[in-house]
Design a protein around this motif. Sequence first.
Motif, PDB file in Angstrom:
ATOM      1  N   PRO A  78       0.783  -1.232   0.000  1.00 55.53           N
ATOM      2  CA  PRO A  78       0.000   0.000   0.000  1.00 55.53           C
ATOM      3  C   PRO A  78       0.813   1.280   0.000  1.00 55.53           C
ATOM      4  O   PRO A  78       0.329   2.328  -0.394  1.00 55.53           O
ATOM      5  CB  PRO A  78      -0.803  -0.111   1.309  1.00 55.53           C
ATOM      6  CG  PRO A  78       0.040  -0.940   2.204  1.00 55.53           C
ATOM      7  CD  PRO A  78       0.742  -1.906   1.308  1.00 55.53           C
ATOM      8  N   GLY A  79       2.068   1.238   0.444  1.00 58.94           N
ATOM      9  CA  GLY A  79       2.802   2.482   0.674  1.00 58.94           C
ATOM     10  C   GLY A  79       3.467   3.076  -0.542  1.00 58.94           C
ATOM     11  O   GLY A  79       3.721   4.271  -0.582  1.00 58.94           O
ATOM     12  N   GLY A  80       3.821   2.269  -1.526  1.00 58.15           N
ATOM     13  CA  GLY A  80       4.436   2.794  -2.735  1.00 58.15           C
ATOM     14  C   GLY A  80       5.904   3.143  -2.589  1.00 58.15           C
ATOM     15  O   GLY A  80       6.389   4.077  -3.226  1.00 58.15           O
ATOM     16  N   ASP A  81       6.642   2.400  -1.768  1.00 56.86           N
ATOM     17  CA  ASP A  81       8.075   2.631  -1.624  1.00 56.86           C
ATOM     18  C   ASP A  81       8.741   2.375  -2.979  1.00 56.86           C
ATOM     19  O   ASP A  81       8.720   1.245  -3.482  1.00 56.86           O
ATOM     20  CB  ASP A  81       8.626   1.680  -0.556  1.00 56.86           C
ATOM     21  CG  ASP A  81       9.858   2.223   0.118  1.00 56.86           C
ATOM     22  OD1 ASP A  81      10.111   3.428   0.027  1.00 56.86           O
ATOM     23  OD2 ASP A  81      10.578   1.425   0.753  1.00 56.86           O
ATOM     24  N   PRO A  82       9.375   3.382  -3.607  1.00 55.35           N
ATOM     25  CA  PRO A  82       9.810   3.254  -4.999  1.00 55.35           C
ATOM     26  C   PRO A  82      11.154   2.555  -5.171  1.00 55.35           C
ATOM     27  O   PRO A  82      12.086   3.084  -5.796  1.00 55.35           O
ATOM     28  CB  PRO A  82       9.889   4.714  -5.457  1.00 55.35           C
ATOM     29  CG  PRO A  82      10.268   5.462  -4.219  1.00 55.35           C
ATOM     30  CD  PRO A  82       9.584   4.743  -3.079  1.00 55.35           C
ATOM     31  N   THR A  83      11.277   1.342  -4.641  1.00 58.53           N
ATOM     32  CA  THR A  83      12.546   0.619  -4.723  1.00 58.53           C
ATOM     33  C   THR A  83      12.816   0.035  -6.104  1.00 58.53           C
ATOM     34  O   THR A  83      13.921  -0.459  -6.349  1.00 58.53           O
ATOM     35  CB  THR A  83      12.571  -0.497  -3.672  1.00 58.53           C
ATOM     36  OG1 THR A  83      11.375  -1.292  -3.785  1.00 58.53           O
ATOM     37  CG2 THR A  83      12.623   0.089  -2.263  1.00 58.53           C
ATOM     38  N   GLY A 150      10.535  22.126  -0.334  1.00 62.52           N
ATOM     39  CA  GLY A 150      10.061  21.670   0.973  1.00 62.52           C
ATOM     40  C   GLY A 150      10.594  20.292   1.304  1.00 62.52           C
ATOM     41  O   GLY A 150      11.205  19.621   0.460  1.00 62.52           O
ATOM     42  N   THR A 151      10.368  19.869   2.531  1.00 61.74           N
ATOM     43  CA  THR A 151      10.751  18.526   2.965  1.00 61.74           C
ATOM     44  C   THR A 151       9.699  17.554   2.455  1.00 61.74           C
ATOM     45  O   THR A 151       8.752  17.186   3.165  1.00 61.74           O
ATOM     46  CB  THR A 151      10.869  18.467   4.504  1.00 61.74           C
ATOM     47  OG1 THR A 151      11.790  19.468   4.933  1.00 61.74           O
ATOM     48  CG2 THR A 151      11.356  17.101   4.954  1.00 61.74           C
ATOM     49  N   GLY A 152       9.849  17.168   1.205  1.00 63.10           N
ATOM     50  CA  GLY A 152       8.840  16.372   0.529  1.00 63.10           C
ATOM     51  C   GLY A 152       7.660  17.249   0.138  1.00 63.10           C
ATOM     52  O   GLY A 152       7.495  18.366   0.631  1.00 63.10           O
ATOM     53  N   THR A 273      12.382  10.389  -9.460  1.00 65.84           N
ATOM     54  CA  THR A 273      13.597   9.580  -9.581  1.00 65.84           C
ATOM     55  C   THR A 273      13.624   8.371  -8.654  1.00 65.84           C
ATOM     56  O   THR A 273      14.499   7.528  -8.780  1.00 65.84           O
ATOM     57  CB  THR A 273      14.841  10.435  -9.265  1.00 65.84           C
ATOM     58  OG1 THR A 273      14.881  10.728  -7.860  1.00 65.84           O
ATOM     59  CG2 THR A 273      14.826  11.739 -10.049  1.00 65.84           C
ATOM     60  N   GLY A 274      12.692   8.300  -7.698  1.00 65.55           N
ATOM     61  CA  GLY A 274      12.668   7.194  -6.753  1.00 65.55           C
ATOM     62  C   GLY A 274      13.367   7.458  -5.441  1.00 65.55           C
ATOM     63  O   GLY A 274      13.392   6.591  -4.568  1.00 65.55           O
ATOM     64  N   HIS A 275      13.919   8.670  -5.258  1.00 63.51           N
ATOM     65  CA  HIS A 275      14.682   8.952  -4.040  1.00 63.51           C
ATOM     66  C   HIS A 275      13.765   9.495  -2.936  1.00 63.51           C
ATOM     67  O   HIS A 275      13.875  10.646  -2.505  1.00 63.51           O
ATOM     68  CB  HIS A 275      15.813   9.931  -4.351  1.00 63.51           C
ATOM     69  CG  HIS A 275      16.883   9.323  -5.202  1.00 63.51           C
ATOM     70  ND1 HIS A 275      16.767   9.244  -6.571  1.00 63.51           N
ATOM     71  CD2 HIS A 275      18.056   8.739  -4.871  1.00 63.51           C
ATOM     72  CE1 HIS A 275      17.856   8.640  -7.062  1.00 63.51           C
ATOM     73  NE2 HIS A 275      18.649   8.323  -6.047  1.00 63.51           N
ATOM     74  N   ALA A 276      12.867   8.624  -2.467  1.00 69.33           N
ATOM     75  CA  ALA A 276      11.893   9.043  -1.459  1.00 69.33           C
ATOM     76  C   ALA A 276      12.567   9.418  -0.142  1.00 69.33           C
ATOM     77  O   ALA A 276      12.091  10.294   0.582  1.00 69.33           O
ATOM     78  CB  ALA A 276      10.879   7.921  -1.234  1.00 69.33           C
ATOM     79  N   GLY A 277      13.664   8.743   0.180  1.00 69.42           N
ATOM     80  CA  GLY A 277      14.323   8.993   1.445  1.00 69.42           C
ATOM     81  C   GLY A 277      15.030  10.329   1.536  1.00 69.42           C
ATOM     82  O   GLY A 277      15.375  10.768   2.639  1.00 69.42           O
ATOM     83  N   SER A 309      20.406  17.263   1.567  1.00 69.23           N
ATOM     84  CA  SER A 309      19.401  16.636   0.698  1.00 69.23           C
ATOM     85  C   SER A 309      19.246  17.413  -0.601  1.00 69.23           C
ATOM     86  O   SER A 309      19.083  16.823  -1.676  1.00 69.23           O
ATOM     87  CB  SER A 309      18.059  16.549   1.426  1.00 69.23           C
ATOM     88  OG  SER A 309      18.096  15.607   2.468  1.00 69.23           O
ATOM     89  N   GLN A 310      19.284  18.730  -0.518  1.00 71.81           N
ATOM     90  CA  GLN A 310      19.149  19.548  -1.727  1.00 71.81           C
ATOM     91  C   GLN A 310      20.297  19.290  -2.696  1.00 71.81           C
ATOM     92  O   GLN A 310      20.084  19.162  -3.912  1.00 71.81           O
ATOM     93  CB  GLN A 310      19.121  21.028  -1.363  1.00 71.81           C
ATOM     94  CG  GLN A 310      17.850  21.495  -0.688  1.00 71.81           C
ATOM     95  CD  GLN A 310      17.797  23.010  -0.591  1.00 71.81           C
ATOM     96  OE1 GLN A 310      17.740  23.705  -1.605  1.00 71.81           O
ATOM     97  NE2 GLN A 310      17.818  23.527   0.627  1.00 71.81           N
ATOM     98  N   LEU A 311      21.529  19.227  -2.174  1.00 74.46           N
ATOM     99  CA  LEU A 311      22.689  19.018  -3.046  1.00 74.46           C
ATOM    100  C   LEU A 311      22.662  17.622  -3.667  1.00 74.46           C
ATOM    101  O   LEU A 311      23.036  17.440  -4.830  1.00 74.46           O
ATOM    102  CB  LEU A 311      23.977  19.229  -2.253  1.00 74.46           C
ATOM    103  CG  LEU A 311      24.223  20.679  -1.809  1.00 74.46           C
ATOM    104  CD1 LEU A 311      25.408  20.762  -0.864  1.00 74.46           C
ATOM    105  CD2 LEU A 311      24.446  21.587  -3.017  1.00 74.46           C
ATOM    106  N   ARG A 312      22.206  16.650  -2.886  1.00 74.21           N
ATOM    107  CA  ARG A 312      22.080  15.304  -3.455  1.00 74.21           C
ATOM    108  C   ARG A 312      20.996  15.280  -4.527  1.00 74.21           C
ATOM    109  O   ARG A 312      21.173  14.695  -5.602  1.00 74.21           O
ATOM    110  CB  ARG A 312      21.746  14.288  -2.362  1.00 74.21           C
ATOM    111  CG  ARG A 312      21.727  12.874  -2.911  1.00 74.21           C
ATOM    112  CD  ARG A 312      21.334  11.845  -1.895  1.00 74.21           C
ATOM    113  NE  ARG A 312      21.532  10.508  -2.455  1.00 74.21           N
ATOM    114  CZ  ARG A 312      20.698   9.497  -2.296  1.00 74.21           C
ATOM    115  NH1 ARG A 312      19.595   9.660  -1.586  1.00 74.21           N
ATOM    116  NH2 ARG A 312      20.942   8.319  -2.827  1.00 74.21           N
TER     117      ARG A 312
END
Length: 444
Positions: A78-83, A150-152, A273-277, A309-312
């Motif tokens: 259900p969560g959609g973790d984009p692994t 924003g933070t997400g 891009t999948g980088h949810a973390g 996080s922004q630079l990454r």
Amino acid sequence: MGAAWIAIVTARLSQHDDPVPWLSPKLGQARTMRWLTPEEVDLTLADPKVADPEVVEDPGVADPSMVCPVACIVISGPGGDPTMFEAYWKKMSERSAVTLAGSQSLSYNSDTKNLSWYLEPKLEQEIRRLHAIVSNVAVEEDDHYYIVVGTGSSQLIQAAFYALSQPPDAGDRPTTVVCAAPYYSAYPEITDLVRSRCFKWGGDARSFERDDEPFIELVTTPNNPDGAIREPVVNRPHQGKVVYDLAYYWPHFTPITSPANHDLMLFTISKCTGHAGSRIGWALVRDKEVAKKMIKFVDVSTIGVSKDSQLRAAKILETVSDSCSTAADIENFFVFSRNILKERWNRLRELVKVADLFTLLKYPIQYCRFAKDMADTIPAFGWIESKGEEDCAELLKKHKILGRCGTKFGVGKQFARISLVSKDEEFNLLLQRLSIIQGTDLNH
């Protein structure tokens, strides 16, 4: 037994070069380990197959309680973790890597001359560059947008509500927030979590009939959960504001038919891009005063956004943009991702059509400006409907598939959402479970 004391192993059905010594050979090799949610714990403990004597008596098992047979693995859909995107980024490990010195990111400020003082200039540059390459937003100089990071996108949704709603002293009632059902299941909680006097959740936009009240309408397009292309439902532009959540308006999910050109649009790197973390989202805001209020919300709630996080995120977006060049020496990220999703959707549709138990939505084929070809929508989620009145999520749960029930999205329990952006092992196991429910054979 608490969730913190139970682990789950996602087992490979094929062999692996690096076997885990304490895993029973009959299970294949361990791929990943994670803690179970309380709901998953209940499902696992309720399964009599957990007590597997061959596993418990395996002399190579250091702690038998840590071993979980394939039969008891719960597919957490259900969560959609984009692994799913991990396969691509493993190939790009060196190219997308970021090294940060200890002397970097000490100050709160990034660019004091920018309206968004905490926004890293490199991230702004790469956001604008990628939108221009994909053509999903009109970002030309003559159509200027302010970028609010924003933070997400979850933080930005609240920031948008804060900026667009009536101040508490403007009237007795907070501004109503609505969205056409099925809507993203987190919207109600995001809206009402802090019990603001400025805004409140109002439910399905199709049921909003208060002609004399201000409102904010969320338009998610392509929609989560069903992938449909959406337009505003409440047709009273002089009384309301519209926030466009375009998290999935990228060419690996849907055809880019035209550049989006709205007053306030939300995006997130987790879906792009999948980088949810990394927890990076951005808003494109046309009105300067609205952008100022959103920045104030981010300032007060988190004093900006992590520079690391922004630079990454900037480096990740740069890598994606580079991959889209005709002269690129790396595989196009969107083509790679779309091919995987397309293949998964084809397999899912083939499985569903052989039995009269579930239905899936069909999507129109349209011309994609990015691909310069005809394409259809292939969402990150499967929005499935069970025939009759059966609770779809409960039916899946009985076979250890955790789908999110349709009632969470403002519709009936005959619907459920399952994630299609997990790793290959989880997706393959998902299809096996679905085939068991349907009484079909995957090999035929």
